[in-house]
Write a protein that holds these residues in place. Structure first.
Motif, PDB file in Angstrom:
ATOM      1  N   ASN A  53       2.100  -3.771  21.278  1.00 62.71           N
ATOM      2  CA  ASN A  53       1.251  -4.334  20.239  1.00 62.71           C
ATOM      3  C   ASN A  53       0.221  -3.313  19.762  1.00 62.71           C
ATOM      4  O   ASN A  53       0.280  -2.852  18.635  1.00 62.71           O
ATOM      5  CB  ASN A  53       0.565  -5.597  20.757  1.00 62.71           C
ATOM      6  CG  ASN A  53      -0.309  -6.260  19.723  1.00 62.71           C
ATOM      7  OD1 ASN A  53      -0.103  -6.092  18.513  1.00 62.71           O
ATOM      8  ND2 ASN A  53      -1.308  -6.998  20.161  1.00 62.71           N
ATOM      9  N   LEU A  62      -0.142  -2.483   6.979  1.00 66.37           N
ATOM     10  CA  LEU A  62       0.922  -2.612   7.964  1.00 66.37           C
ATOM     11  C   LEU A  62       1.299  -4.076   8.068  1.00 66.37           C
ATOM     12  O   LEU A  62       0.431  -4.940   8.250  1.00 66.37           O
ATOM     13  CB  LEU A  62       0.443  -2.101   9.324  1.00 66.37           C
ATOM     14  CG  LEU A  62       1.353  -2.376  10.530  1.00 66.37           C
ATOM     15  CD1 LEU A  62       2.682  -1.653  10.391  1.00 66.37           C
ATOM     16  CD2 LEU A  62       0.649  -1.977  11.829  1.00 66.37           C
ATOM     17  N   SER A  90       8.114   4.409  16.942  1.00 66.14           N
ATOM     18  CA  SER A  90       9.495   4.192  16.516  1.00 66.14           C
ATOM     19  C   SER A  90      10.314   5.467  16.666  1.00 66.14           C
ATOM     20  O   SER A  90      11.479   5.436  17.095  1.00 66.14           O
ATOM     21  CB  SER A  90       9.525   3.702  15.066  1.00 66.14           C
ATOM     22  OG  SER A  90       8.882   2.450  14.935  1.00 66.14           O
ATOM     23  N   GLU A 139       3.964  -6.732  10.150  1.00 69.30           N
ATOM     24  CA  GLU A 139       4.843  -6.830  11.308  1.00 69.30           C
ATOM     25  C   GLU A 139       5.413  -8.235  11.411  1.00 69.30           C
ATOM     26  O   GLU A 139       4.820  -9.200  10.912  1.00 69.30           O
ATOM     27  CB  GLU A 139       4.070  -6.529  12.603  1.00 69.30           C
ATOM     28  CG  GLU A 139       3.463  -5.150  12.647  1.00 69.30           C
ATOM     29  CD  GLU A 139       2.619  -4.935  13.894  1.00 69.30           C
ATOM     30  OE1 GLU A 139       2.253  -3.781  14.148  1.00 69.30           O
ATOM     31  OE2 GLU A 139       2.333  -5.926  14.611  1.00 69.30           O
ATOM     32  N   GLU A 140       6.550  -8.333  12.079  1.00 68.19           N
ATOM     33  CA  GLU A 140       7.087  -9.660  12.359  1.00 68.19           C
ATOM     34  C   GLU A 140       6.093 -10.454  13.199  1.00 68.19           C
ATOM     35  O   GLU A 140       5.348  -9.893  14.006  1.00 68.19           O
ATOM     36  CB  GLU A 140       8.415  -9.545  13.102  1.00 68.19           C
ATOM     37  CG  GLU A 140       8.291  -8.942  14.493  1.00 68.19           C
ATOM     38  CD  GLU A 140       9.571  -9.040  15.309  1.00 68.19           C
ATOM     39  OE1 GLU A 140      10.081 -10.171  15.460  1.00 68.19           O
ATOM     40  OE2 GLU A 140      10.038  -7.990  15.785  1.00 68.19           O
ATOM     41  N   ARG A 196       2.729   3.167  14.637  1.00 65.89           N
ATOM     42  CA  ARG A 196       4.036   2.509  14.565  1.00 65.89           C
ATOM     43  C   ARG A 196       5.145   3.520  14.234  1.00 65.89           C
ATOM     44  O   ARG A 196       6.246   3.460  14.803  1.00 65.89           O
ATOM     45  CB  ARG A 196       4.010   1.402  13.517  1.00 65.89           C
ATOM     46  CG  ARG A 196       3.337   0.126  13.990  1.00 65.89           C
ATOM     47  CD  ARG A 196       4.213  -0.596  15.001  1.00 65.89           C
ATOM     48  NE  ARG A 196       3.620  -1.851  15.446  1.00 65.89           N
ATOM     49  CZ  ARG A 196       3.101  -2.066  16.643  1.00 65.89           C
ATOM     50  NH1 ARG A 196       3.065  -1.081  17.530  1.00 65.89           N
ATOM     51  NH2 ARG A 196       2.621  -3.246  16.976  1.00 65.89           N
ATOM     52  N   VAL A 239       8.898  -1.865  19.698  1.00 62.92           N
ATOM     53  CA  VAL A 239       7.811  -2.368  18.863  1.00 62.92           C
ATOM     54  C   VAL A 239       8.331  -3.527  18.019  1.00 62.92           C
ATOM     55  O   VAL A 239       9.536  -3.647  17.793  1.00 62.92           O
ATOM     56  CB  VAL A 239       7.253  -1.258  17.936  1.00 62.92           C
ATOM     57  CG1 VAL A 239       6.633  -0.135  18.745  1.00 62.92           C
ATOM     58  CG2 VAL A 239       8.342  -0.718  17.003  1.00 62.92           C
ATOM     59  N   PRO A 240       7.440  -4.385  17.519  1.00 64.47           N
ATOM     60  CA  PRO A 240       7.880  -5.425  16.587  1.00 64.47           C
ATOM     61  C   PRO A 240       8.468  -4.792  15.324  1.00 64.47           C
ATOM     62  O   PRO A 240       8.136  -3.650  14.974  1.00 64.47           O
ATOM     63  CB  PRO A 240       6.588  -6.188  16.268  1.00 64.47           C
ATOM     64  CG  PRO A 240       5.661  -5.861  17.393  1.00 64.47           C
ATOM     65  CD  PRO A 240       6.000  -4.463  17.815  1.00 64.47           C
ATOM     66  N   ASP A 241       9.331  -5.526  14.636  1.00 60.55           N
ATOM     67  CA  ASP A 241       9.816  -5.051  13.340  1.00 60.55           C
ATOM     68  C   ASP A 241       8.620  -4.921  12.408  1.00 60.55           C
ATOM     69  O   ASP A 241       7.758  -5.805  12.364  1.00 60.55           O
ATOM     70  CB  ASP A 241      10.837  -6.042  12.773  1.00 60.55           C
ATOM     71  CG  ASP A 241      11.604  -5.463  11.593  1.00 60.55           C
ATOM     72  OD1 ASP A 241      11.650  -4.225  11.463  1.00 60.55           O
ATOM     73  OD2 ASP A 241      12.147  -6.251  10.801  1.00 60.55           O
ATOM     74  N   TRP A 242       8.533  -3.817  11.679  1.00 65.06           N
ATOM     75  CA  TRP A 242       7.338  -3.546  10.887  1.00 65.06           C
ATOM     76  C   TRP A 242       7.722  -2.829   9.599  1.00 65.06           C
ATOM     77  O   TRP A 242       8.840  -2.341   9.434  1.00 65.06           O
ATOM     78  CB  TRP A 242       6.347  -2.684  11.681  1.00 65.06           C
ATOM     79  CG  TRP A 242       6.850  -1.293  11.975  1.00 65.06           C
ATOM     80  CD1 TRP A 242       7.678  -0.924  12.987  1.00 65.06           C
ATOM     81  CD2 TRP A 242       6.603  -0.113  11.198  1.00 65.06           C
ATOM     82  NE1 TRP A 242       7.959   0.414  12.912  1.00 65.06           N
ATOM     83  CE2 TRP A 242       7.307   0.937  11.834  1.00 65.06           C
ATOM     84  CE3 TRP A 242       5.855   0.154  10.051  1.00 65.06           C
ATOM     85  CZ2 TRP A 242       7.293   2.256  11.338  1.00 65.06           C
ATOM     86  CZ3 TRP A 242       5.832   1.461   9.555  1.00 65.06           C
ATOM     87  CH2 TRP A 242       6.543   2.495  10.202  1.00 65.06           C
TER      88      TRP A 242
END
Length: 401
Positions: free
Chosen positions: A288, A200, A131, A202-203, A127, A137-140
């Motif tokens: 993902n 980790l 980034s 994630e949203e 992640r 990527v999803p918010d994490w």
């Protein structure tokens, strides 16, 4: 461009030269004796490559090519296996970094290499790097305490996805939670480890469907991408794959391929890379998970594409020119055989399955049936999606009780 009706994408950034040794004398070593190593065997035979497998135990799926049995966690065992091969590749991503670096230090080509594999082995590192590369990527967040996790959950609508950074697969090590108490034992395990650690979070992405994009990359830089596919998950395990993903032509296909190519280049991957994606309701495409090896979402390519993922993986790790990635027909559908018959073997069901569905290809992994276990898959191809889906599902159902 790949050849065929639904062409994938290819790109060359370097000389198309590659392995200087005659292919017939090349020995590829695969660490791990599962079904992915097993499915490399036919491709190796066709190319005249000698495939050698370091299996974890006797009687594994790839026993046909298992030249050694031993512990892939032990550097001496792996180094002894590697002495007789020209390149090392993998059936899974779990070989420790110290073992990987021992191979590199001994002068063994390792593909993909440890610097790439670390991002497949640690979801937090993955992640962070994606980034940094500016990829979607999803918010994490990295969370080390229950309080940090609860703050993230509160800021994201009261629910989130928590993952253990290492070791999870097929839905393991992944939980949808509404409070930190639901992963209290994971935090306790971090504390007992005695080393700094984190989970980790994630949203919780509201997605329309799940997709997967496979690409292959060789050390000299050439890349090839198959069509993006739609994957259907049941209980966190892939159940079926449709190639190409319906309603994906145009922007979606371009975005998926561009993202996977950027990851392959940015992380320095060699071999096949699978990028699992979310397509959201507002038309975003988010990364993902990653797998740096042939992948369940690419099994359809064995029967449905000009070059299947297992042949392509061998070409890539040997730095040979990559094959076309177009499709043989409009649609390919792969359905996993999960669990298998309650009694007997898959072979006992062959008469019914093969007579009733003569256009379907059956792939048997040589594993004993067990609830939830992937013991094989079937693939159907054709011009009518509804019929192809029916044929694949009906054939797979013959093998399951």
């Amino acid at each position: 461009m790949g050849s065929g009706r639904s062409a994938g994408r290819r790109r060359s950034r370097a000389s198309r030269g590659g392995a200087e040794e005659e292919v017939g004398r090349v020995r590829v070593g695969v660490i791990g004796g599962g079904q992915l190593a097993r499915m490399m065997i036919p491709a190796a035979i066709e190319l005249g490559i000698e495939l050698r497998v370091l299996a974890e135990a006797e009687g594994m799926a790839a026993e046909l090519a298992a030249t050694a049995v031993g512990d892939y966690l032990d550097a001496e065992t792996v180094l002894a296996f590697a002495r007789d091969v020209d390149v090392i590749t993998f059936d899974h991503e779990h070989v420790p970094q110290d073992v990987l670096h021992a191979l590199v230090d001994a002068g063994v080509p390792v593909r993909p290499g440890p610097d790439a594999l670390r991002f497949a082995q640690d979801k937090l590192l993955m992640r962070e790097r994606l980034s940094e590369l500016g990829l979607p990527v999803p918010d994490w967040a990295r969370v080390e305490t229950a309080e940090e996790l609860d703050r993230f959950i509160e800021a994201h609508g009261g629910a989130a996805v928590v993952k253990t950074p290492r070791g999870g697969y097929d839905g393991k090590g992944v939980r949808v939670v509404h409070g930190s108490a639901e992963v209290a034992e994971w935090f306790a395990a971090l504390a007992e480890d005695g080393r700094p650690g984190a989970l980790l979070v994630e949203e919780l992405v509201e997605f329309r469907r799940e997709l997967a994009q496979l690409v292959a990359r060789r050390p000299s830089g050439e890349l090839a991408a198959w069509p993006v596919v739609e994957t259907v998950q049941v209980g966190g395990v892939c159940s079926e794959v449709i190639a190409p993903a319906p309603r994906s032509a145009g922007r979606l296909a371009d975005v998926a391929a561009d993202v996977a190519i950027a990851i392959a280049e940015g992380l320095g991957v060699t071999g096949v890379l699978a990028v699992e994606l979310f397509e959201t309701h507002d038309d975003r495409v988010l990364v993902n998970e990653l797998a740096m090896r042939p992948h369940n979402s690419g099994h359809w390519s064995m029967d449905g594409a000009t070059t299947g993922q297992f042949e392509q993986h061998l070409r890539a790790v040997l730095d040979l020119p990559l094959g076309g990635t177009g499709t043989h027909d409009d649609w390919s559908v792969m359905v996993n055989i999960l669990g298998g018959p309650a009694e007997g073997s898959l072979a006992d069901r062959y008469p019914e399955a093969l007579a009733g569905h003569p256009t379907v290809k059956v792939h048997n992994y040589g594993k004993a049936p067990r609830p939830g276990r992937k013991i094989g898959h079937v693939t159907a191809v054709g011009a009518d999606l509804d019929d192809v889906v029916y044929q694949a599902r009906a054939a797979a159902a013959v093998f399951q009780d």
